[in-house]
Scaffold this motif. Structure first.
Motif, PDB file in Angstrom:
ATOM      1  N   GLU A  91      31.923  32.679  34.150  1.00  0.00           N
ATOM      2  CA  GLU A  91      32.379  32.082  32.899  1.00  0.00           C
ATOM      3  C   GLU A  91      31.233  31.479  32.093  1.00  0.00           C
ATOM      4  O   GLU A  91      31.257  31.474  30.858  1.00  0.00           O
ATOM      5  CB  GLU A  91      33.466  31.033  33.150  1.00  0.00           C
ATOM      6  CG  GLU A  91      33.065  29.850  34.010  1.00  0.00           C
ATOM      7  CD  GLU A  91      33.287  30.068  35.496  1.00  0.00           C
ATOM      8  OE1 GLU A  91      32.565  30.910  36.077  1.00  0.00           O
ATOM      9  OE2 GLU A  91      34.156  29.385  36.069  1.00  0.00           O
ATOM     10  N   ARG A 119      39.251  40.442  36.836  1.00  0.00           N
ATOM     11  CA  ARG A 119      39.545  40.248  35.415  1.00  0.00           C
ATOM     12  C   ARG A 119      39.154  41.485  34.598  1.00  0.00           C
ATOM     13  O   ARG A 119      39.884  41.889  33.680  1.00  0.00           O
ATOM     14  CB  ARG A 119      38.810  39.014  34.880  1.00  0.00           C
ATOM     15  CG  ARG A 119      39.297  37.704  35.462  1.00  0.00           C
ATOM     16  CD  ARG A 119      38.683  36.525  34.719  1.00  0.00           C
ATOM     17  NE  ARG A 119      39.042  35.256  35.349  1.00  0.00           N
ATOM     18  CZ  ARG A 119      38.203  34.507  36.047  1.00  0.00           C
ATOM     19  NH1 ARG A 119      36.953  34.884  36.199  1.00  0.00           N
ATOM     20  NH2 ARG A 119      38.606  33.378  36.588  1.00  0.00           N
ATOM     21  N   GLN A 169      40.624  29.192  23.551  1.00  0.00           N
ATOM     22  CA  GLN A 169      40.909  28.764  24.911  1.00  0.00           C
ATOM     23  C   GLN A 169      41.414  27.328  24.938  1.00  0.00           C
ATOM     24  O   GLN A 169      41.265  26.575  23.972  1.00  0.00           O
ATOM     25  CB  GLN A 169      39.661  28.881  25.784  1.00  0.00           C
ATOM     26  CG  GLN A 169      38.498  27.999  25.346  1.00  0.00           C
ATOM     27  CD  GLN A 169      37.252  28.209  26.189  1.00  0.00           C
ATOM     28  OE1 GLN A 169      37.171  29.118  27.015  1.00  0.00           O
ATOM     29  NE2 GLN A 169      36.263  27.370  25.998  1.00  0.00           N
ATOM     30  N   PHE A 195      33.162  40.306  31.904  1.00  0.00           N
ATOM     31  CA  PHE A 195      32.577  39.385  32.879  1.00  0.00           C
ATOM     32  C   PHE A 195      31.507  40.100  33.701  1.00  0.00           C
ATOM     33  O   PHE A 195      31.658  41.275  34.049  1.00  0.00           O
ATOM     34  CB  PHE A 195      33.651  38.830  33.818  1.00  0.00           C
ATOM     35  CG  PHE A 195      34.592  37.850  33.169  1.00  0.00           C
ATOM     36  CD1 PHE A 195      34.245  36.515  33.033  1.00  0.00           C
ATOM     37  CD2 PHE A 195      35.831  38.268  32.695  1.00  0.00           C
ATOM     38  CE1 PHE A 195      35.107  35.605  32.440  1.00  0.00           C
ATOM     39  CE2 PHE A 195      36.707  37.368  32.100  1.00  0.00           C
ATOM     40  CZ  PHE A 195      36.338  36.031  31.972  1.00  0.00           C
ATOM     41  N   SER A 221      37.735  29.947  32.007  1.00  0.00           N
ATOM     42  CA  SER A 221      38.399  31.197  32.394  1.00  0.00           C
ATOM     43  C   SER A 221      39.814  31.011  32.924  1.00  0.00           C
ATOM     44  O   SER A 221      40.546  31.990  33.061  1.00  0.00           O
ATOM     45  CB  SER A 221      37.553  31.946  33.430  1.00  0.00           C
ATOM     46  OG  SER A 221      37.242  31.103  34.521  1.00  0.00           O
TER      47      SER A 221
END
Length: 321
Positions: free
Chosen positions: A175, A68, A111, A163, A147
């Protein structure tokens, strides 16, 4: 609004195909889609090329956190939207993300959650999908990042350092670590209507994952002295402890009938703690599904307590040494 979609992937060609196909059909076209291949045994470039998305292959398998972060460094958009490769977004998912930031200029993190219907079939995946949905759909300001469907302004992501790459699968934990760092300054806005379909593990693999993740929960709890709002809450901890006592009472009942009464009392107490969730399962899938769900739910909660205990035992032994 320039949205860079970042998809980490590892040895999951079939899942990745479904994921990218859904992204390609999005009603809102992202600025770019970056697929980061975490050194899969068989490279994924042929799948990615079908959709004309960007592809980056890592030399060594390094974990989702690293994948990521690599995608974030390559991204040119001002919004990073992370989607796991075992997730299938809906046609309007990216459009919802874009509209959320336009309507709310003060949003830094936005999110969604997984729906009640998993990508894969089976009792275990269905049960955990319902568990996640039940726990996460009630939260608007989360204590950690989800995530699998998580967006963040790129400058904020860079500010907090992205991260933490020391967290490795299976189990992960990056996360939770990122969520702890973000919420010291920002609100982790969660929209239960931003739904995606997620592939979930079966019962035994999920048990092992929860054991390992609870080790991470415990390490963060030892620093923050705060329970999570879901999946590592005080209620979850109490349920796990009671379930361990239930199993102990059941085993000891072969030596003394008194422990049968203890078992009944403890099971009643556990049922009261789980009443809302059991009622939710009954309404969603019926009475017999709810009954079938009790043993694996007990197993999962016990695994979480044992994982946390593992951390504290190791920590104590380290201090003694």
């Amino acid at each position: 609004m320039e949205i860079s979609v970042i998809v980490p992937t590892y040895n999951d060609r079939e899942d990745l195909e479904k994921c990218l196909s859904a992204i390609s059909k999005s009603s809102y076209k992202p600025y770019e889609v970056i697929v980061v291949d975490d050194a899969s045994i068989k490279q994924m470039k042929d799948i990615v090329d079908k959709y004309n998305f960007k592809y980056k292959r890592l030399r060594n398998n390094s974990g989702q956190a690293t994948a990521r972060n690599v995608g974030a460094k390559l991204a040119r958009g001002n919004i990073l939207f992370f989607i796991d490769s075992n997730v299938v977004i809906r046609k309007n998912t990216i459009e919802k993300v874009a509209k959320a930031y336009k309507r709310n200029p003060n949003f830094n993190i936005y999110q969604g959650i997984a729906s009640k219907i998993p990508v894969n079939k089976g009792f275990g995946p269905k049960l955990f999908a319902l568990k996640w949905y039940f726990e996460l759909s009630k939260i608007r300001k989360a204590s950690f990042v989800y995530s699998h469907v998580f967006s963040i302004k790129k400058d904020v992501f860079n500010e907090v350092g992205g991260f933490n790459e020391r967290f490795k699968p299976p189990g992960g934990g990056e996360e939770f670590d990122l969520g702890h760092r973000l919420r010291k300054k920002y609100i982790v806005h969660t929209d239960p209507k931003l739904l995606v379909e997620h592939k979930f593990q079966n019962i035994l693999p999920r048990t092992l994952t929860l054991y390992r993740r609870s080790y991470v929960y415990a390490s963060l709890f030892s620093k923050e002295k705060k329970f999570e709002k879901a999946l590592a809450s005080l209620q979850e901890a109490l349920i796990g402890i009671v379930n361990i006592l239930i199993v102990a009472a059941l085993v000891l009942s072969v030596t003394n009938v008194f422990f049968i009464y203890i078992f009944v009392v403890l099971f009643f107490f556990q049922s009261m703690l789980n009443f809302n969730y059991y009622n939710f399962l009954w309404k969603e899938e019926g009475f017999f599904f709810m009954l079938r769900a009790i043993p694996p739910m007990m197993l999962w909660s016990i695994a979480q307590i044992l994982g946390a205990a593992d951390f504290y035992v190791r920590k104590t032994l380290t201090l003694i040494k």
